[in-house]
Design a protein around this motif. Structure first.
Motif, PDB file in Angstrom:
ATOM      1  N   TRP A  24      11.570  -5.931  -6.425  1.00 38.37           N
ATOM      2  CA  TRP A  24      10.764  -6.100  -5.206  1.00 38.37           C
ATOM      3  C   TRP A  24      11.665  -6.252  -4.085  1.00 38.37           C
ATOM      4  N   LYS A  25      12.797  -6.432  -4.051  1.00 34.76           N
ATOM      5  CA  LYS A  25      13.587  -6.650  -2.775  1.00 34.76           C
ATOM      6  C   LYS A  25      13.889  -5.282  -2.443  1.00 34.76           C
ATOM      7  N   GLY A  29       2.539  -1.251 -11.782  1.00 38.74           N
ATOM      8  CA  GLY A  29       1.276  -1.895 -11.841  1.00 38.74           C
ATOM      9  C   GLY A  29       1.019  -1.922 -13.425  1.00 38.74           C
ATOM     10  N   ARG A  30       1.619  -1.214 -14.116  1.00 37.74           N
ATOM     11  CA  ARG A  30       1.490  -1.180 -15.608  1.00 37.74           C
ATOM     12  C   ARG A  30       2.222  -1.903 -16.532  1.00 37.74           C
ATOM     13  N   VAL A  31       3.350  -2.703 -15.944  1.00 36.35           N
ATOM     14  CA  VAL A  31       4.113  -3.474 -16.725  1.00 36.35           C
ATOM     15  C   VAL A  31       4.307  -4.887 -15.952  1.00 36.35           C
ATOM     16  N   GLY A  32       3.202  -5.237 -15.102  1.00 38.11           N
ATOM     17  CA  GLY A  32       3.193  -6.634 -14.871  1.00 38.11           C
ATOM     18  C   GLY A  32       4.117  -6.874 -13.515  1.00 38.11           C
ATOM     19  N   LEU A  33       4.397  -5.815 -12.732  1.00 37.61           N
ATOM     20  CA  LEU A  33       5.440  -6.170 -11.650  1.00 37.61           C
ATOM     21  C   LEU A  33       4.759  -5.885 -10.316  1.00 37.61           C
ATOM     22  N   ASP A  34       3.195  -6.095 -10.257  1.00 43.01           N
ATOM     23  CA  ASP A  34       2.633  -6.012  -9.071  1.00 43.01           C
ATOM     24  C   ASP A  34       2.549  -7.194  -8.028  1.00 43.01           C
ATOM     25  N   GLU A  35       2.731  -8.449  -8.382  1.00 43.57           N
ATOM     26  CA  GLU A  35       2.952  -9.589  -7.603  1.00 43.57           C
ATOM     27  C   GLU A  35       3.698  -9.409  -6.510  1.00 43.57           C
ATOM     28  N   GLY A  36       4.918  -8.675  -6.663  1.00 46.01           N
ATOM     29  CA  GLY A  36       5.765  -8.671  -5.504  1.00 46.01           C
ATOM     30  C   GLY A  36       5.571  -7.181  -4.758  1.00 46.01           C
ATOM     31  N   VAL A  37       4.683  -6.347  -5.257  1.00 48.99           N
ATOM     32  CA  VAL A  37       4.592  -5.127  -4.273  1.00 48.99           C
ATOM     33  C   VAL A  37       3.789  -5.328  -3.200  1.00 48.99           C
ATOM     34  N   PRO A  38       4.235  -5.125  -1.904  1.00 44.03           N
ATOM     35  CA  PRO A  38       3.554  -5.182  -0.829  1.00 44.03           C
ATOM     36  C   PRO A  38       2.037  -4.423  -0.900  1.00 44.03           C
ATOM     37  N   GLN A  39       1.050  -4.924   0.022  1.00 43.52           N
ATOM     38  CA  GLN A  39      -0.126  -4.310  -0.046  1.00 43.52           C
ATOM     39  C   GLN A  39      -0.193  -2.844   0.756  1.00 43.52           C
TER      40      GLN A  39
END
Length: 214
Positions: free
Chosen positions: A139-140, A175-185
């Protein structure tokens, strides 16, 4: 020298090889798509005779053997009649094109790969904290993309290029592996623009005919 036969692309559906399949579809370049089960080094052992590393993707075009997805995407794009997917050396954004194309794997996809190992493939080993650490690292490392896209729709030369394919794949994978939480809109919106393209949809449809990568 390349032969008159279409290049052969060995890949697993949805893997980094999607960059190459996508580039071929966008560029209108014919490829012989060979879909393998994941992981091929165990489920398709004969593939080791083609690529001793057992990794995907791999492109074979005559004497040319390539194993880096971003390099393959660039290579295939240069074979198309429409060269707009590639930024030429005489264009102002050429350095940025190179930088973001390499940035895709060297900086962004790397922590994703380690996260997937700890959080998905070997989660039974109790390495959950390590997986969380690599998620935060991923995310960083999105900040460079986020800042670049504040005032533009695509990364380079005011048009869709291979740099978008390479960096966009990392966001698709998130988006496929559960890393969308920290992806900016803003990057999710960018991803939506990319995945709405007909070239992307054709690439996914072609790969859907084979074994899933994840």
């Amino acid at each position: 020298m390349a032969t008159t036969e279409p290049p052969v692309l060995y890949t697993c559906a949805g893997s980094r090889g999607l960059r190459a399949t996508w580039a071929a579809e966008e560029a209108g370049v014919a490829i012989d798509l060979q879909l393998l089960p994941f992981p091929p080094r165990f489920k398709a052992p004969d593939y080791l005779e083609v690529n001793p590393l057992g990794t995907v993707p791999m492109l074979v075009d005559g004497a040319a053997h390539m194993t880096e997805s971003c390099a393959i995407a660039h290579y295939l794009a240069t074979k198309g009649a429409d060269q707009s997917l590639v930024v030429a050396p005489n264009e102002m954004d050429y350095p940025a094109y190179l930088d973001f194309t390499y940035h895709a794997d060297a900086t962004i996809t790397f922590p994703q790969t380690v996260y997937m190992r700890f959080a998905m493939f070997e989660k039974d080993k109790g390495w959950g904290e390590a997986g969380e650490a690599y998620a935060k690292w991923f995310w960083k490392r999105l900040v460079k993309l986020e800042q670049r896209l504040e005032t533009r729709d695509y990364l380079c030369a005011d048009r869709f290029t291979v740099a978008d394919i390479c960096c966009g794949y990392a966001l698709i994978l998130a988006g496929r592996v559960g890393l969308d939480e920290g992806v900016p809109q803003s990057l999710r919106d960018y991803r939506d623009r990319l995945t709405a393209r007909e070239g992307y949809r054709r690439a996914v449809a072609r790969e859907a005919a084979g074994p899933a990568a994840i």
